[in-house]
Structures are given as C-alpha cells and as structure tokens.
Motif scaffolding. Structure first.
Motif, PDB file in Angstrom:
ATOM      1  N   LEU A 138       0.910  -1.117  -0.075  1.00  0.00           N
ATOM      2  CA  LEU A 138       0.014  -0.049   0.021  1.00  0.00           C
ATOM      3  C   LEU A 138       0.920   1.217  -0.065  1.00  0.00           C
ATOM      4  CD1 LEU A 138      -3.173  -0.220   0.224  1.00  0.00           C
ATOM      5  CD2 LEU A 138      -1.835  -2.192   0.657  1.00  0.00           C
ATOM      6  N   GLY A 139       1.498   1.233  -1.148  1.00  0.00           N
ATOM      7  CA  GLY A 139       2.651   2.510  -1.165  1.00  0.00           C
ATOM      8  C   GLY A 139       1.887   4.032  -1.549  1.00  0.00           C
ATOM      9  N   TYR A 140       2.684   5.103  -1.828  1.00  0.00           N
ATOM     10  CA  TYR A 140       2.095   6.170  -2.269  1.00  0.00           C
ATOM     11  C   TYR A 140       1.503   5.972  -3.659  1.00  0.00           C
ATOM     12  CZ  TYR A 140       4.282   8.274   1.702  1.00  0.00           C
ATOM     13  OH  TYR A 140       4.786   8.609   3.046  1.00  0.00           O
ATOM     14  N   ARG A 141       0.460   6.643  -3.825  1.00  0.00           N
ATOM     15  CA  ARG A 141       0.158   6.687  -5.256  1.00  0.00           C
ATOM     16  C   ARG A 141       0.754   7.356  -6.302  1.00  0.00           C
ATOM     17  NH1 ARG A 141      -4.091   7.515  -1.687  1.00  0.00           N
ATOM     18  NH2 ARG A 141      -5.762   6.106  -2.015  1.00  0.00           N
ATOM     19  N   ASN A 142       1.700   8.234  -6.021  1.00  0.00           N
ATOM     20  CA  ASN A 142       2.526   9.114  -6.741  1.00  0.00           C
ATOM     21  C   ASN A 142       3.317   9.747  -6.064  1.00  0.00           C
ATOM     22  OD1 ASN A 142       1.155  11.398  -6.084  1.00  0.00           O
ATOM     23  ND2 ASN A 142      -0.466  10.897  -7.527  1.00  0.00           N
ATOM     24  N   ALA A 143       4.461  10.479  -6.994  1.00  0.00           N
ATOM     25  CA  ALA A 143       5.404  11.322  -6.108  1.00  0.00           C
ATOM     26  C   ALA A 143       4.986  12.447  -5.425  1.00  0.00           C
ATOM     27  CB  ALA A 143       6.559  11.684  -7.379  1.00  0.00           C
ATOM     28  N   ARG A 144       3.875  13.017  -6.009  1.00  0.00           N
ATOM     29  CA  ARG A 144       3.291  14.359  -5.211  1.00  0.00           C
ATOM     30  C   ARG A 144       2.876  13.956  -3.882  1.00  0.00           C
ATOM     31  NH1 ARG A 144      -0.721  15.828  -8.936  1.00  0.00           N
ATOM     32  NH2 ARG A 144      -2.201  14.627  -7.861  1.00  0.00           N
ATOM     33  N   GLU A 145       2.039  12.896  -3.802  1.00  0.00           N
ATOM     34  CA  GLU A 145       1.608  12.580  -2.409  1.00  0.00           C
ATOM     35  C   GLU A 145       2.482  12.182  -1.472  1.00  0.00           C
ATOM     36  OE1 GLU A 145      -2.036   9.348  -0.927  1.00  0.00           O
ATOM     37  OE2 GLU A 145      -0.511   8.475  -2.146  1.00  0.00           O
ATOM     38  N   GLU A 146       3.621  11.678  -2.025  1.00  0.00           N
ATOM     39  CA  GLU A 146       4.646  11.177  -1.227  1.00  0.00           C
ATOM     40  C   GLU A 146       5.629  12.520  -0.693  1.00  0.00           C
ATOM     41  OE1 GLU A 146       9.116   8.831  -1.510  1.00  0.00           O
ATOM     42  OE2 GLU A 146       8.137   9.364  -3.361  1.00  0.00           O
ATOM     43  N   LEU A 147       5.669  13.351  -1.610  1.00  0.00           N
ATOM     44  CA  LEU A 147       6.339  14.536  -1.080  1.00  0.00           C
ATOM     45  C   LEU A 147       5.501  15.453  -0.356  1.00  0.00           C
ATOM     46  CD1 LEU A 147       8.317  15.297  -4.602  1.00  0.00           C
ATOM     47  CD2 LEU A 147       9.247  14.758  -2.417  1.00  0.00           C
ATOM     48  N   ALA A 148       4.146  15.563  -0.376  1.00  0.00           N
ATOM     49  CA  ALA A 148       3.208  16.363   0.235  1.00  0.00           C
ATOM     50  C   ALA A 148       3.297  15.665   1.897  1.00  0.00           C
ATOM     51  CB  ALA A 148       1.921  16.194  -0.231  1.00  0.00           C
ATOM     52  N   GLU A 149       3.431  14.387   1.944  1.00  0.00           N
ATOM     53  CA  GLU A 149       3.479  13.627   3.400  1.00  0.00           C
ATOM     54  C   GLU A 149       4.854  14.106   3.688  1.00  0.00           C
ATOM     55  OE1 GLU A 149       3.011   9.424   4.938  1.00  0.00           O
ATOM     56  OE2 GLU A 149       1.116  10.465   4.573  1.00  0.00           O
ATOM     57  N   ARG A 150       5.884  14.007   3.109  1.00  0.00           N
ATOM     58  CA  ARG A 150       6.988  13.964   3.889  1.00  0.00           C
ATOM     59  C   ARG A 150       7.259  15.647   4.472  1.00  0.00           C
ATOM     60  NH1 ARG A 150      11.914  13.209  -0.026  1.00  0.00           N
ATOM     61  NH2 ARG A 150      10.803  11.203  -0.227  1.00  0.00           N
ATOM     62  N   PHE A 151       6.439  16.622   3.451  1.00  0.00           N
ATOM     63  CA  PHE A 151       6.588  18.022   4.151  1.00  0.00           C
ATOM     64  C   PHE A 151       5.245  18.607   4.891  1.00  0.00           C
ATOM     65  CE2 PHE A 151       9.509  17.626   0.902  1.00  0.00           C
ATOM     66  CZ  PHE A 151      11.010  17.833   1.305  1.00  0.00           C
ATOM     67  N   HIS A 152       4.681  17.534   5.409  1.00  0.00           N
ATOM     68  CA  HIS A 152       3.499  17.688   6.144  1.00  0.00           C
ATOM     69  C   HIS A 152       2.451  18.734   5.767  1.00  0.00           C
ATOM     70  CE1 HIS A 152       6.515  17.050   9.863  1.00  0.00           C
ATOM     71  NE2 HIS A 152       6.645  16.170   8.809  1.00  0.00           N
ATOM     72  N   VAL A 153       2.397  18.736   4.316  1.00  0.00           N
ATOM     73  CA  VAL A 153       1.572  19.736   3.496  1.00  0.00           C
ATOM     74  C   VAL A 153       0.341  18.997   2.744  1.00  0.00           C
ATOM     75  CG1 VAL A 153       3.072  19.967   1.496  1.00  0.00           C
ATOM     76  CG2 VAL A 153       1.775  21.938   2.133  1.00  0.00           C
ATOM     77  N   SER A 154      -0.600  19.665   2.585  1.00  0.00           N
ATOM     78  CA  SER A 154      -1.926  19.281   1.684  1.00  0.00           C
ATOM     79  C   SER A 154      -1.258  19.212   0.168  1.00  0.00           C
ATOM     80  CB  SER A 154      -3.090  20.385   1.638  1.00  0.00           C
ATOM     81  OG  SER A 154      -2.862  21.176   1.257  1.00  0.00           O
ATOM     82  N   GLU A 155      -1.640  18.199  -0.480  1.00  0.00           N
ATOM     83  CA  GLU A 155      -1.540  18.237  -2.188  1.00  0.00           C
ATOM     84  C   GLU A 155      -1.908  19.462  -2.768  1.00  0.00           C
ATOM     85  OE1 GLU A 155      -1.789  14.474  -4.162  1.00  0.00           O
ATOM     86  OE2 GLU A 155      -2.291  13.562  -2.369  1.00  0.00           O
ATOM     87  N   GLN A 156      -2.917  20.218  -2.457  1.00  0.00           N
ATOM     88  CA  GLN A 156      -3.379  21.201  -2.910  1.00  0.00           C
ATOM     89  C   GLN A 156      -2.459  22.376  -2.661  1.00  0.00           C
ATOM     90  OE1 GLN A 156      -6.984  22.962  -1.080  1.00  0.00           O
ATOM     91  NE2 GLN A 156      -7.411  24.181  -2.597  1.00  0.00           N
ATOM     92  N   LEU A 157      -1.823  22.631  -1.365  1.00  0.00           N
ATOM     93  CA  LEU A 157      -1.191  23.648  -1.194  1.00  0.00           C
ATOM     94  C   LEU A 157       0.301  23.312  -2.065  1.00  0.00           C
ATOM     95  CD1 LEU A 157      -0.658  26.314   0.241  1.00  0.00           C
ATOM     96  CD2 LEU A 157      -0.045  25.139   2.257  1.00  0.00           C
TER      97      LEU A 157
END
Length: 332
Positions: A138-157
């Motif tokens: 159950l990995g991340y769906r894509n790099a954007r989701e992975e990076l958003a989580e790494r930096f504690h930020v919403s994907e929209q922002l």
C-alpha cells in the motif's frame, strides 16, 4: 455557448490560482508579519504560523494555510505551554512568541531525487478493505502524494507553491515547508490521550506538554478505551490484520485477512502497540481527516506525527486516557 463558458471558467481558475500563488511566493510567506483579524482563505501569515507550530511540536496536522479546528487547538496548546491565555486566537503576543522559536525561512527548496521519482508507487488503491488485501504493498499513489506527506502539507497547497513543477521529475526544485523538527525530546514520561479535545500529548516528568498532536479518537460505535495503558512495542511499516469480530461498517468479510504494509495501509506507517488488546496509536492514509472524523476505536494521527511520537516512547511508557466525563467533573 457551453464551450465558451467552460473556457472562461478554466481561464478564471488559472488567473485566480496564479494570483493566490503570487501571494504564497516564498518571500511573502517568509517575511509575513502579524495582522489583526482572521484572514479569508489561504494566508501567508497563517501558513508561516502553521509551519512554526509544526516545528515546535504543537502540530496543526495537515499544513494548508487556512484556519481550522486543528490550527486553533495547536495555537491554544502553544499558548498554554508559554503562559499565555489559551483561547486559540493568534494574537500579537502569541505571534511574537511563536516567531521567536525559529528565525529562519519557513519555506525552503527541495530537489526531487531519482528515488522520489522512481517510487515504487501503488497507482490505484481500492476503497474496500477486502480489496486492499489483494495488493502486495500500500505505497504512495505518486510522487506528489509522497512529497506532500514528507513536508506535512496538503497536496493542494504543494501544487499552489509549485504551479510549474513536475513532481515526478528528478532534479526539479520544489518550494516546501521547512518542517525540520530536530531531534525529538528525551523519552517522554507519559502520554495523554484527551478524548474531548481530540489531542495526544507527550508529557515530561512534571506533567508539562512537550509535544501536542491532533488525533481521531474512537467513536460512539467503537469508543476508545478508558483508564491507563502502557506501550508494549513500536512497529514501523506495519501490516494490518482485520478480525471479523471488529465488525467495521462496510466490511463484509467473515474471515480474518491481512493488508500489506505501506503508508496507505489503514494504520499508516507506524503502529504503537498498547497493553489493551487490539488498541494502538497509529498513522493514517488520510491526514486531512485527522481531528475532524472518528476512528474505529484506536488513536489515529498523521503518519508524521505518529512517527514523531513513536521516537519518544518505549515499552512501558504510560498512556492515560482522559475521558470527557472526567474532564467535565474537573470543570465543575
């Protein structure tokens, strides 16, 4: 006519998005100053405050630059820890205390690595738990989701901060929050799970909160436990085991099943096992829902906050469940 309206709508969206992104230029956020009144929508001042709260371990949950219940509770917790009136309002005095915790830029740049871009990713994750059990990870769906989580930020922002960026391209420079919390405090004396405020607090030996996180804590159907427990163990990258006796709503399976590990696993990237059978403190694949929805009885936090707490506890750390009834009794 319809086509014309669609074109105009898209054009307006692009213009508005570009205008908002201009407000969120790194210099505008890094140099943001306190102003009276509650901003409408995403605000450079609020974004700066959220990053500073996150760094100070008074977590606002998902960083999105907006006023939210989690943000208000994080401000109140920070105020209480600093001897200020804890009303959750971002006052001038609170702002001055908060900005004194870190004087560097709150937005910085990060270069996407080949590993970030490569994954592996789990492009499609089904909603039903029984179907999740068919996946190998159950990995991340894509790099954007992975990076958003790494930096504690919403994907929209994250998209707003990087309108022209390719999140899946190695070497791309991204604007991201600087959420480096530094080394966690020494192992905490105890953990408090506050059901009324939907918060988890890490306490030192004197009972002072040294870290406060938003959480989803139980529900009417599956309430969180009461009394005291203790940490049994910490499991990183856990698998999830479903027992039919849980009878979760929407799950029809009559036999146990296991869901593979990964950050989008139902218990996220870490499981803090408690001495009460089947209960734990854990992460989540849906950080935006923390503190605003209920859980299946356990204590659910963002993956990054659960991992932060996991680094502070050890087997034997006491976990106190603070009931709403007890809190009301104390208030009287």
């Amino acid at each position: 006519m319809v086509r014309f309206l669609v074109v105009v709508t898209v054009a307006l969206a692009l213009v508005c998005g570009g205008a908002l992104a201009a407000k969120l230029e790194p210099d505008a956020v890094n140099q943001a100053q306190f102003s009276e009144g509650e901003p409408n929508g995403i605000s450079p001042m609020l974004l700066k405050a959220q990053v500073l709260l996150d760094r100070a371990r008074f977590s606002p949950g998902l960083i999105d630059g907006r006023v939210s219940q989690n943000f208000t509770k994080a401000v109140a917790a920070f105020q209480a820890a600093n001897g200020l009136p804890s009303d959750g309002k971002l006052t001038r005095e609170t702002w001055d205390k908060l900005t004194a915790t870190f004087t560097g830029p709150v937005l910085t740049t990060y270069e996407v690595t080949a590993k970030d871009a490569r994954g592996p990713f789990t492009r499609r994750i089904p909603a039903r738990m029984e179907s999740m059990a068919q996946l190998k990870r159950l990995g991340y769906r894509n790099a954007r989701e992975e990076l958003a989580e790494r930096f504690h930020v919403s994907e929209q922002l994250l998209r707003m901060l990087n309108l022209r960026a390719g999140f899946g391209k190695a070497g791309m420079a991204l604007v991201v929050p600087d959420v480096g919390r530094g080394d966690p405090p020494s192992q905490v004396a105890s953990v408090e799970v506050d059901k009324a405020s939907r918060q988890v607090r890490a306490l030192d030996a004197s009972g002072k909160a040294i870290a406060v996180y938003p959480a989803s804590i139980g529900s009417e159907e599956n309430p969180a436990p009461s009394g005291q427990a203790e940490v049994k163990r910490v499991v990183h990258d856990p698998t999830y085991h479903y027992n039919p006796k849980f009878a979760f709503k929407g799950v029809k399976a009559k036999r146990p099943f296991t869901i593979a590990k990964g950050p989008n696993n139902p218990v996220g990237s870490v499981w803090i096992d408690l001495s009460i059978e089947s209960y734990g403190i854990h992460g989540t694949p849906d950080p935006g829902k923390i503190g605003t929805t209920f859980s299946h009885g356990c204590i659910r936090m963002t993956n990054w906050d659960a991992e932060d707490l996991a680094a502070m506890v050890k087997p034997g750390t006491k976990v106190d469940f603070k009931d709403e009834a007890a809190q009301e009794g104390q208030a009287r």
